[in-house]
Design an enzyme around this catalytic site. Structure first.
Site, mmCIF file in Angstrom:
data_model
loop_
_atom_site.group_PDB
_atom_site.id
_atom_site.type_symbol
_atom_site.label_atom_id
_atom_site.label_comp_id
_atom_site.label_asym_id
_atom_site.label_seq_id
_atom_site.Cartn_x
_atom_site.Cartn_y
_atom_site.Cartn_z
ATOM 1 C CD GLU A 1 8.568 -14.699 -8.762
ATOM 2 O OE1 GLU A 1 8.912 -13.668 -8.156
ATOM 3 O OE2 GLU A 1 9.378 -15.396 -9.416
ATOM 4 C CD GLU B 1 -5.013 -5.584 -3.482
ATOM 5 O OE1 GLU B 1 -5.370 -6.780 -3.438
ATOM 6 O OE2 GLU B 1 -5.028 -4.903 -4.509
ATOM 7 C CG ASP C 1 -15.515 0.219 1.649
ATOM 8 O OD1 ASP C 1 -16.730 0.218 1.376
ATOM 9 O OD2 ASP C 1 -14.689 -0.493 1.055
ATOM 10 C CG HIS D 1 -12.655 -6.506 -4.972
ATOM 11 N ND1 HIS D 1 -13.264 -5.578 -5.793
ATOM 12 C CD2 HIS D 1 -12.427 -5.871 -3.790
ATOM 13 C CE1 HIS D 1 -13.386 -4.426 -5.139
ATOM 14 N NE2 HIS D 1 -12.895 -4.587 -3.926
ATOM 15 C CG HIS E 1 -13.087 -0.300 -2.996
ATOM 16 N ND1 HIS E 1 -13.170 -0.370 -1.613
ATOM 17 C CD2 HIS E 1 -12.073 0.544 -3.292
ATOM 18 C CE1 HIS E 1 -12.221 0.397 -1.094
ATOM 19 N NE2 HIS E 1 -11.546 0.966 -2.092
ATOM 20 C CE1 TYR F 1 -3.693 2.526 0.647
ATOM 21 C CE2 TYR F 1 -2.284 3.370 2.390
ATOM 22 C CZ TYR F 1 -3.388 3.512 1.571
ATOM 23 O OH TYR F 1 -4.180 4.630 1.670
ATOM 24 C CG ASP G 1 -17.105 -2.436 -0.680
ATOM 25 O OD1 ASP G 1 -16.882 -3.128 0.319
ATOM 26 O OD2 ASP G 1 -16.224 -1.747 -1.257
#
Length: 327
Positions: free
Chosen positions: A104, A115, A282, A157, A195, A17, A193
Site C-alpha cells: 500500500e 485514478e 483527446d 505521464h 494533457h 473519477y 495530447d
C-alpha cells in the site's frame, strides 16, 4: 503500423473519477475502434512487435520502479485485498521519501495520481506497449519515413520512477532514447495530447539532445496540474529545450493551430534527425475528460502541418477517450 494483442491483458474494472469508482476511460475497446478504421480506410499493414528486452526500458526508467511494476499486482493479491490496486497514500510535502516495504505504501511512493489502478496483466500489457513503440522506432531508424506505434497502455505521464494518468512505461521517451542509441544525433518529441506530457518533460528536462514540445490544457485547470506551465523551459544543459504551450478551456482549432505552428518552428530550429509525435486525440470536441474543441476533420490539418517539417516521424498512441469516435 505496429500493434500487439497483449494490450488486452490490461482490462481494469476501476478508475477513481469524480468521487466514484467507474469503468476506466482508458479501456481495450479504444484500439478496437482504431483498428477497424485502419482497415476501413486501408491506412497500411499491421505488424506485430519484436521483443527488444528490458535494456531500452531500463535506460529510461529506474530499475526498482520497473521491478515494482512487475510484482505490484501479485503483492497486492497476496495481502488479501479484494479490489484493484489503487494508491491512497503519498509522500506529500515535507514528509519522508523513504520507500515503504508494504504494498500500500509502495503504490503511493511510485504513483503520481490515484485514478489509475494496477490490475492483473498491467505489467505484461505495459511491457508489450513499449515493444510496440520500440519496433516502430527500429523501422524509423532503418529508413522508414513514418510509422504508427499503436500503443496501449499509453505512456507520456510515466516519469522515470512514477506511474499515473493511465501510463506505466513512457513509450515515447523509450523510443527517443532508442533512436539516439541507433545513431540519431538529436530527436524532437511533439506531444499533441490534451494533457501535458509531464512524464516526458521530467525525463528529458536536463538534456539538450532531445527537444520536448507539448500543446495541452492549462495546468491551472487540467490534469496533471503540477507541470506544463510556459515558464518551464528546461534546466542545466536542457535550458531552452523544453517548450510548453498551454491553452485555456474551449480552445478552438484556429487557436490550437497557432500553438502547433509555434511548436513546429521550434522543432525546425532544433534540426533533429527524427520526430516522435505523442498522438493523443483527446483534443476532440466531444472527449469526456478534456476541454478543447477540435473537430474530426481538423486532425487531417494537423497531419498536413506536421508533414511540412519533412522528418522521419514516429507516431506513438497516447490518449483519446471518445471511444466510439476515436477511429
Amino acid at each position: 503500423i505496429i500493434y500487439s494483442e497483449k494490450h488486452k491483458l490490461r482490462d481494469s474494472e476501476t478508475e477513481l473519477y469524480g468521487g466514484e469508482l467507474v469503468y476506466p476511460h482508458e479501456r481495450p475497446s479504444r484500439l478496437d475502434f482504431i483498428l477497424r478504421r485502419i482497415d476501413e480506410v486501408g491506412l497500411g499493414s499491421v505488424s506485430s512487435p519484436f521483443d527488444f528486452g528490458m535494456d531500452p526500458i531500463i535506460k529510461i526508467h529506474d530499475g526498482e520502479f520497473v521491478n515494482f511494476l512487475k510484482v505490484a499486482w501479485v503483492e497486492w493479491q497476496n495481502e488479501g485485498f479484494k479490489g484493484e490496486a489503487i494508491a491512497s497514500n503519498w509522500p506529500a510535502k515535507r514528509m519522508s521519501t523513504k520507500r515503504p516495504s508494504f504494498i500500500e505504501g509502495k503504490l503511493g511512493y511510485y504513483s503520481l495520481a490515484s485514478e489509475t489502478s494496477i490490475s492483473e496483466g498491467t505489467w505484461e500489457a505495459s511491457y508489450a506497449s513499449a515493444q510496440v513503440a520500440l519496433t516502430a522506432a527500429e523501422r524509423i531508424g532503418n529508413g522508414e519515413r513514418s510509422c504508427f506505434a499503436l500503443c496501449r497502455p499509453p505512456g507520456h505521464h510515466a516519469t522515470m520512477d512514477m506511474y499515473g494518468g493511465y501510463c506505466f512505461l513512457n513509450n515515447a521517451a523509450i523510443s527517443a532514447q532508442y533512436l539516439r542509441d541507433k545513431g540519431a544525433g538529436k530527436v524532437a518529441i511533439l506531444d499533441v495530447d490534451f494533457h501535458h506530457g509531464n512524464g516526458t518533460q521530467d525525463i528529458f528536462y536536463k538534456r539538450n539532445d532531445i527537444l520536448f514540445v507539448s500543446l495541452h490544457g492549462d495546468p491551472m485547470e487540467a490534469f496533471p496540474y503540477y507541470l506544463g506551465h510556459a515558464d518551464e523551459t528546461g534546466s542545466e544543459a536542457g535550458e531552452g529545450y523544453n517548450v510548453n504551450l498551454p491553452m485555456p478551456p474551449k480552445t478552438t482549432f484556429s487557436m490550437w493551430r497557432k500553438s502547433l505552428q509555434t511548436g513546429l518552428e521550434k522543432i525546425v530550429e532544433f534540426r533533429p534527425d527524427a520526430l516522435i509525435v505523442s498522438l493523443g486525440v483527446d483534443t476532440f470536441e466531444n472527449d469526456p475528460i478534456s476541454f478543447f474543441k477540435l473537430k474530426s476533420h481538423d486532425f487531417f490539418s494537423i497531419g498536413s502541418d506536421i508533414s511540412q517539417v519533412r522528418l522521419p516521424t514516429l507516431f506513438v498512441m497516447e490518449g483519446g477517450y471518445d471511444i466510439a469516435e476515436i477511429g
